[in-house]
Design a protein around this motif. Structure first.
Motif, mmCIF file in Angstrom:
data_model
loop_
_atom_site.group_PDB
_atom_site.id
_atom_site.type_symbol
_atom_site.label_atom_id
_atom_site.label_comp_id
_atom_site.label_asym_id
_atom_site.label_seq_id
_atom_site.Cartn_x
_atom_site.Cartn_y
_atom_site.Cartn_z
ATOM 1 N N ILE A 223 44.815 34.724 32.794
ATOM 2 C CA ILE A 223 45.500 34.903 34.070
ATOM 3 C C ILE A 223 44.944 36.151 34.748
ATOM 4 O O ILE A 223 45.083 37.259 34.234
ATOM 5 N N LYS A 224 44.303 35.946 35.898
ATOM 6 C CA LYS A 224 43.641 37.044 36.610
ATOM 7 C C LYS A 224 44.042 37.036 38.081
ATOM 8 O O LYS A 224 44.812 36.184 38.525
ATOM 9 N N ASP A 225 43.433 37.970 38.847
ATOM 10 C CA ASP A 225 43.723 37.991 40.285
ATOM 11 C C ASP A 225 42.642 37.286 41.105
ATOM 12 O O ASP A 225 42.673 37.305 42.331
ATOM 13 N N LEU A 226 41.670 36.670 40.409
ATOM 14 C CA LEU A 226 40.606 35.891 41.039
ATOM 15 C C LEU A 226 39.774 36.718 42.022
ATOM 16 O O LEU A 226 39.313 36.229 43.050
ATOM 17 N N GLU A 228 36.445 39.743 42.463
ATOM 18 C CA GLU A 228 35.099 39.946 41.908
ATOM 19 C C GLU A 228 35.192 40.540 40.502
ATOM 20 O O GLU A 228 34.518 40.093 39.570
ATOM 21 N N GLN A 229 36.047 41.561 40.350
ATOM 22 C CA GLN A 229 36.216 42.199 39.045
ATOM 23 C C GLN A 229 36.739 41.218 38.004
ATOM 24 O O GLN A 229 36.384 41.280 36.834
ATOM 25 N N CYS A 230 37.585 40.295 38.456
ATOM 26 C CA CYS A 230 38.123 39.263 37.565
ATOM 27 C C CYS A 230 37.010 38.447 36.932
ATOM 28 O O CYS A 230 37.054 38.102 35.753
ATOM 29 N N GLY A 231 35.965 38.128 37.717
ATOM 30 C CA GLY A 231 34.847 37.353 37.203
ATOM 31 C C GLY A 231 34.120 38.077 36.095
ATOM 32 O O GLY A 231 33.738 37.484 35.072
ATOM 33 N N THR A 251 39.399 28.814 38.799
ATOM 34 C CA THR A 251 40.005 28.243 40.002
ATOM 35 C C THR A 251 39.679 29.028 41.279
ATOM 36 O O THR A 251 40.491 29.121 42.196
ATOM 37 N N ASN A 252 38.462 29.555 41.354
ATOM 38 C CA ASN A 252 37.986 30.258 42.540
ATOM 39 C C ASN A 252 36.471 30.376 42.431
ATOM 40 O O ASN A 252 35.952 30.843 41.422
ATOM 41 N N VAL A 258 30.562 35.128 39.950
ATOM 42 C CA VAL A 258 30.421 36.445 39.319
ATOM 43 C C VAL A 258 30.468 36.308 37.802
ATOM 44 O O VAL A 258 29.684 36.937 37.077
ATOM 45 N N CYS A 259 31.374 35.473 37.306
ATOM 46 C CA CYS A 259 31.488 35.224 35.865
ATOM 47 C C CYS A 259 30.176 34.639 35.339
ATOM 48 O O CYS A 259 29.651 35.083 34.310
#
Length: 342
Positions: A223-226, A228-231, A251-252, A258-259
């Motif tokens: 569970i992330k905020d979607l 750039e850092q999340c990736g 889901t983005n 980025v991931c």
């Protein structure tokens, strides 16, 4: 310097020796006024610096010809495309837009709603923030019969008018596609499961695993905020997992890109080692290498449909209270990032 007095239709009428009614109609481009007379009046109005007093007109009509639009963020290709769809329809219908964003804050969303209410918007189009629960902050609109149309992020159990995609189906399709490519250890990266869009995509993911005999693992749902850092964070977590996942559904699209880049920088081959599916069909999905498999989420269509339903209600052509849920088409677009099988 003394402020110049506003020019009125009576000033224009006096200068041209015409009635104020003729001037008024000509300024509204009324066909009952001779074309040459219209042109002469409009030119004189421009030369005299005339400005239409829409505020006074709106007070008389009890109508502002403005639509409020509330979004959870502005830094999003999807939201930009929705706004483009809304703007196209509202402009054609002669309505102005007021736009506010909540920055994913319920408190700011509630304040924005009240601000729009006091600005007397004729109708509202809204997408909810991450942490919004309930729709009490929209009750003043309901009590004044001001129509509200929700899109994308909505309260599914409410009787409000909603424009959405089938998020469950999209989550199921994305996951089943990864399974069809031989993936058996699939991670999902998504956002707050309290919000309908992410909850339904998650349910689709979980059911696709179950239907294909694959065990659901809670630790495989990040569970992330979607952002750039999340990736980056998601990629680093995936790299530490043992056994390493062979499929990722994010889901983005931007987070997915980025991931994917971070995984590649750490020696992971895409899609041979890990297959990846994104969501939204943003422009970035077509330019990353390999190109990103994604769910096409038609933001322009969603914006147009939400705006058209609202405008038709305001113009008395339909009643949105008779329409609870409108489901916009979506589809899986398969590209190289997930193709492990030829």
């Amino acid at each position: 310097m003394k402020e110049k007095k506003d020019v009125t239709i009576y000033d224009i009428a006096q200068k041209l020796d015409l009635s104020s009614a003729t001037v008024s109609r000509a300024l509204k481009d009324h066909p009952a006024i001779n074309k040459n007379t219209r042109k002469k009046i409009q030119q004189t109005a421009r030369e005299m610096g005339y400005r239409a007093n829409t505020f006074a007109s709106n007070l008389r009509k009890q109508k502002t010809n403005t639509i409020g639009v509330m979004v959870h963020e502005l830094n999003s290709n999807f939201i930009t495309s929705v706004l483009a769809g809304i703007e196209q329809v509202t402009t054609e219908a002669g309505y102005d837009l007021l736009i506010a964003h909540s920055s994913e804050s319920f408190a700011k969303e509630a304040a924005n709603a009240m601000n729009f209410f006091h600005k007397r918007v004729d109708g509202l189009i809204a997408s909810l923030s991450f942490d919004t629960e309930g729709l009490d902050h929209f009750k003043p609109f309901e009590e004044k019969n001001i129509p509200v149309v929700f899109f994308d992020r909505v309260e599914e159990n409410s009787e409000s008018t909603k424009v959405i995609i089938d998020n469950y189906k999209c989550g199921y399709q994305a996951t089943e596609h990864l399974i069809s490519q031989g993936c058996k250890n699939i991670v999902m990266v998504t956002a707050n499961l309290k919000r309908n869009v992410y909850a339904q995509r998650h349910k689709g993911y979980a059911d696709a695993l179950k239907d294909n005999g694959i065990t659901y693992k809670k630790e495989h749902v990040l569970i992330k905020d979607l952002s750039e850092q999340c990736g980056v964070e998601a990629a680093l977590q995936i790299l530490k997992m043992k056994p390493r996942p062979d499929g990722v559904f994010i889901t983005n699209d931007f987070s997915a890109a980025v991931c994917m880049q971070t995984l590649k920088e750490n020696g992971v081959r895409i899609p041979q080692d890990i297959a990846i599916v994104g969501f939204n069909n943003d422009a970035i999905s077509k330019i990353v290498e390999p190109r990103l498999t994604t769910i096409h989420y038609p933001g322009i269509d969603m914006g147009e449909i939400a705006a058209r339903n609202l405008i038709n209600h305001l113009e008395g052509l339909s009643d949105i209270r008779h329409t609870q849920t409108i489901v916009v088409r979506s589809e899986l677009i398969i590209r190289q990032s997930s193709l492990r099988k030829s």
